[in-house]
Design an enzyme around this catalytic site. Structure first.
Site, PDB file in Angstrom:
ATOM      1  CD  GLU A 162      29.207  37.239  98.510  1.00  0.00           C
ATOM      2  OE1 GLU A 162      30.449  37.708  98.441  1.00  0.00           O
ATOM      3  OE2 GLU A 162      28.475  37.821  98.890  1.00  0.00           O
ATOM      4  CD  GLU A 277      23.541  38.562 101.936  1.00  0.00           C
ATOM      5  OE1 GLU A 277      24.184  39.568 101.758  1.00  0.00           O
ATOM      6  OE2 GLU A 277      24.252  37.487 102.088  1.00  0.00           O
TER       7      GLU A 277
HETATM    8  O1  G3I Z   1      34.517  42.918 114.836  1.00  0.00           O
HETATM    9  C1  G3I Z   1      35.144  44.144 114.414  1.00  0.00           C
HETATM   10  C2  G3I Z   1      35.144  45.147 115.641  1.00  0.00           C
HETATM   11  O2  G3I Z   1      35.805  44.614 116.703  1.00  0.00           O
HETATM   12  C3  G3I Z   1      35.565  46.455 115.163  1.00  0.00           C
HETATM   13  O3  G3I Z   1      35.408  47.435 116.241  1.00  0.00           O
HETATM   14  C4  G3I Z   1      35.105  46.862 113.878  1.00  0.00           C
HETATM   15  C5  G3I Z   1      35.480  48.199 113.485  1.00  0.00           C
HETATM   16  O4  G3I Z   1      35.204  48.594 112.316  1.00  0.00           O
HETATM   17  O5  G3I Z   1      35.015  45.998 113.063  1.00  0.00           O
HETATM   18  C6  G3I Z   1      34.291  44.797 113.300  1.00  0.00           C
HETATM   19  O6  G3I Z   1      34.444  43.742 112.316  1.00  0.00           O
HETATM   20  C7  G3I Z   1      33.501  44.343 111.254  1.00  0.00           C
HETATM   21  C8  G3I Z   1      32.370  43.280 111.280  1.00  0.00           C
HETATM   22  O7  G3I Z   1      31.578  43.535 110.035  1.00  0.00           O
HETATM   23  C9  G3I Z   1      31.272  43.928 112.193  1.00  0.00           C
HETATM   24  O8  G3I Z   1      30.939  45.047 112.188  1.00  0.00           O
HETATM   25  C10 G3I Z   1      34.564  44.112 109.975  1.00  0.00           C
HETATM   26  O9  G3I Z   1      35.517  44.683 110.151  1.00  0.00           O
HETATM   27  C11 G3I Z   1      33.681  44.052 108.802  1.00  0.00           C
HETATM   28  O10 G3I Z   1      34.261  43.474 107.543  1.00  0.00           O
HETATM   29  C12 G3I Z   1      32.301  43.170 108.775  1.00  0.00           C
HETATM   30  O11 G3I Z   1      31.669  43.491 107.656  1.00  0.00           O
HETATM   31  C13 G3I Z   1      30.627  42.460 107.368  1.00  0.00           C
HETATM   32  C14 G3I Z   1      30.802  41.763 106.008  1.00  0.00           C
HETATM   33  O12 G3I Z   1      29.670  40.903 105.629  1.00  0.00           O
HETATM   34  C15 G3I Z   1      32.004  40.923 106.015  1.00  0.00           C
HETATM   35  O13 G3I Z   1      31.829  40.121 107.036  1.00  0.00           O
HETATM   36  C16 G3I Z   1      29.402  43.363 107.308  1.00  0.00           C
HETATM   37  O14 G3I Z   1      28.972  43.651 108.631  1.00  0.00           O
HETATM   38  C17 G3I Z   1      28.047  42.424 106.827  1.00  0.00           C
HETATM   39  O15 G3I Z   1      26.991  43.097 106.634  1.00  0.00           O
HETATM   40  C18 G3I Z   1      28.613  41.870 105.366  1.00  0.00           C
HETATM   41  O16 G3I Z   1      27.694  40.994 105.039  1.00  0.00           O
HETATM   42  C19 G3I Z   1      27.936  40.349 103.648  1.00  0.00           C
HETATM   43  C20 G3I Z   1      27.265  38.930 103.617  1.00  0.00           C
HETATM   44  O17 G3I Z   1      27.905  38.222 104.497  1.00  0.00           O
HETATM   45  C21 G3I Z   1      27.317  38.572 102.190  1.00  0.00           C
HETATM   46  N1  G3I Z   1      26.914  39.429 101.256  1.00  0.00           N
HETATM   47  C22 G3I Z   1      27.198  40.706 101.548  1.00  0.00           C
HETATM   48  C23 G3I Z   1      26.914  41.399 102.492  1.00  0.00           C
HETATM   49  C24 G3I Z   1      27.553  42.689 102.566  1.00  0.00           C
HETATM   50  O18 G3I Z   1      28.982  42.754 102.332  1.00  0.00           O
END
Ligand code: G3I
Length: 378
Positions: A162, A277
């Site tokens: 991105e 994705e």
């Molecule tokens: O790890 C913590 C966990 O300990 C806690 O219990 C939980 C409570 O909400 O949060 C967990 O972390 C989250 C993690 O996903 C695992 O579920 C983060 O808050 C959350 O921000 C994270 O979101 C991910 C996001 O990227 C940011 O990394 C999404 O799962 C993931 O699908 C998303 O993927 C992105 C791609 O990398 C790039 N393109 C867009 C795509 C969608 O946003």
């Protein structure tokens, strides 16, 4: 969008590879084929896979089985991000990615690494370090350590994620990120060059979102991405391909000609293209589950047919496999006015194939055959 119905002939063709039709109520709901999407895609030289969190395959045996059956590629949804790998300064945590790799090897799958340079999923300590730390060393050390460890074992990396955002107002269309503020546009060069030096055989990707539709903003995004790829290549930066994230949204303006031309322009640069994705948001569709699932499948089918028409597109990964897992359930982009959860992925929450699964299978079968990617296990 072109409407693509599953006809009798397709149905019989599906039955020929083991499709068991449970009934037509609720759209075409089928029992899992013994042959999964990975095998169907492979008949055309395409690698299919999906993103996952480690817990999906360690704590949910049925889901683990579905990943083994359906996927040739696994993409760590979080385990290979900075937050997953590098929680504190000088501290690397490889257990999650190691485990995923073991599982992939056991099932003859490969892993696509995601991601090394992104403005999100950065631990607090990195955000604090970026304005005033030794950023060059920080970035190169991270990439050398990670790719050094997985050298020869993770064949594809989303090196930069991105990087483009025309709305940030820069002349070059780059996103204004903490990395860019600290290092300037050369942060992109650095990331790709460090990755190439750390694992010379790995395929190095730029992974971008919102390139799929015919809106003026997405048109600017496509132009900015093309310009970025051209300038990176002109500077000798080792970028090998473009990942089109493909978070599709029903209701956005789709134009197959524009999309087809764009993929052609990227491949004319000598680059490979992947759908990285894929999921389909149906916030704009009202009606029952069958209507919604049909609309999701039709939307994806038109998109897939257009992109897969280019034989240089060798891989499709969806962002999750089952509706159980989608990130959209935790994000405003996934909220529907009726409060119902999105159904954006190929399997439903009970792991039964949905019309989207069938659309993927049909799109793979209809795609021109291509040489399989060299990085996929034979
Ligand atoms: O790890 C913590 C966990 O300990 C806690 O219990 C939980 C409570 O909400 O949060 C967990 O972390 C989250 C993690 O996903 C695992 O579920 C983060 O808050 C959350 O921000 C994270 O979101 C991910 C996001 O990227 C940011 O990394 C999404 O799962 C993931 O699908 C998303 O993927 C992105 C791609 O990398 C790039 N393109 C867009 C795509 C969608 O946003």
């Amino acid at each position: 969008m072109r409407t693509q119905r599953i006809g009798r002939r397709d149905l019989l063709a599906g039955l020929g590879v083991g499709l068991g039709v449970a009934g037509l109520a609720g759209g075409l709901m089928a029992q899992p084929e013994p042959i999964g999407l990975r095998a169907i895609a492979a008949t055309r030289g395409i690698a299919y896979g999906a993103a996952l969190g480690l817990r999906s395959v360690t704590e949910e045996p049925a889901l683990a089985e579905a990943y083994a059956r359906e996927c040739a590629v696994l993409v760590p949804e979080g385990d290979a991000k900075w937050t997953g790998l590098h929680p504190a300064s000088g501290v690397f945590r490889f257990d999650g990615l190691d485990r995923l790799l073991e599982i992939a090897v056991r099932h003859g799958q490969c892993v696509r690494g995601h991601t090394l340079l992104w403005h999100e999923a950065l631990p607090e300590w990195v955000r604090d370090a970026l304005p005033n730390g030794r950023i060059f060393e920080l970035l190169t050390d991270h990439i050398f350590t990670v790719l050094g460890r997985y050298r020869g074992r993770i064949p594809v990396w989303d090196v930069v994620n991105e990087a483009v955002e025309p709305e940030d107002g820069r002349e070059d269309g780059l996103r204004q990120t903490p990395w860019l503020s600290a290092l300037g546009p050369r942060c992109l060069d650095l990331a790709f060059k460090a990755a190439r030096a750390a694992d010379p055989a790995a395929l190095l990707m730029l992974n971008e979102h919102d390139l799929e539709y015919a809106s003026p903003l997405q048109d600017r995004r496509r132009r900015a991405v093309l310009r970025l790829l051209e300038t990176l290549l002109a500077r000798g930066v080792p970028v090998d391909g473009l990942g089109m994230q493909s978070h599709l949204r029903i209701g956005r303006p789709f134009d197959a000609r524009i999309l087809h031309r764009f993929v052609g322009e990227v491949t004319d640069l000598g680059l490979t293209v992947m759908i990285t994705e894929l999921d389909v948001g149906d916030a704009a569709v009202t009606g029952d589950i069958a209507t919604r699932d049909r609309a999701v499948a039709d939307h994806a089918r038109a998109y897939l047919d257009t992109v897969l028409d280019h034989a240089c597109v060798k891989a499709v990964t969806s962002w999750g496999l089952s509706d159980r897992q989608s990130w959209l359930h935790h994000h405003p982009a996934g909220w529907r006015a009726d409060g119902q959860p999105m159904r954006p992925l190929p399997l439903d929450t009970d792991l039964r194939p949905k019309p989207l699964w069938q659309a993927l299978a049909d799109a793979f079968r209809a795609a021109p055959a291509r040489t399989p990617p060299a990085w996929i296990p034979g």
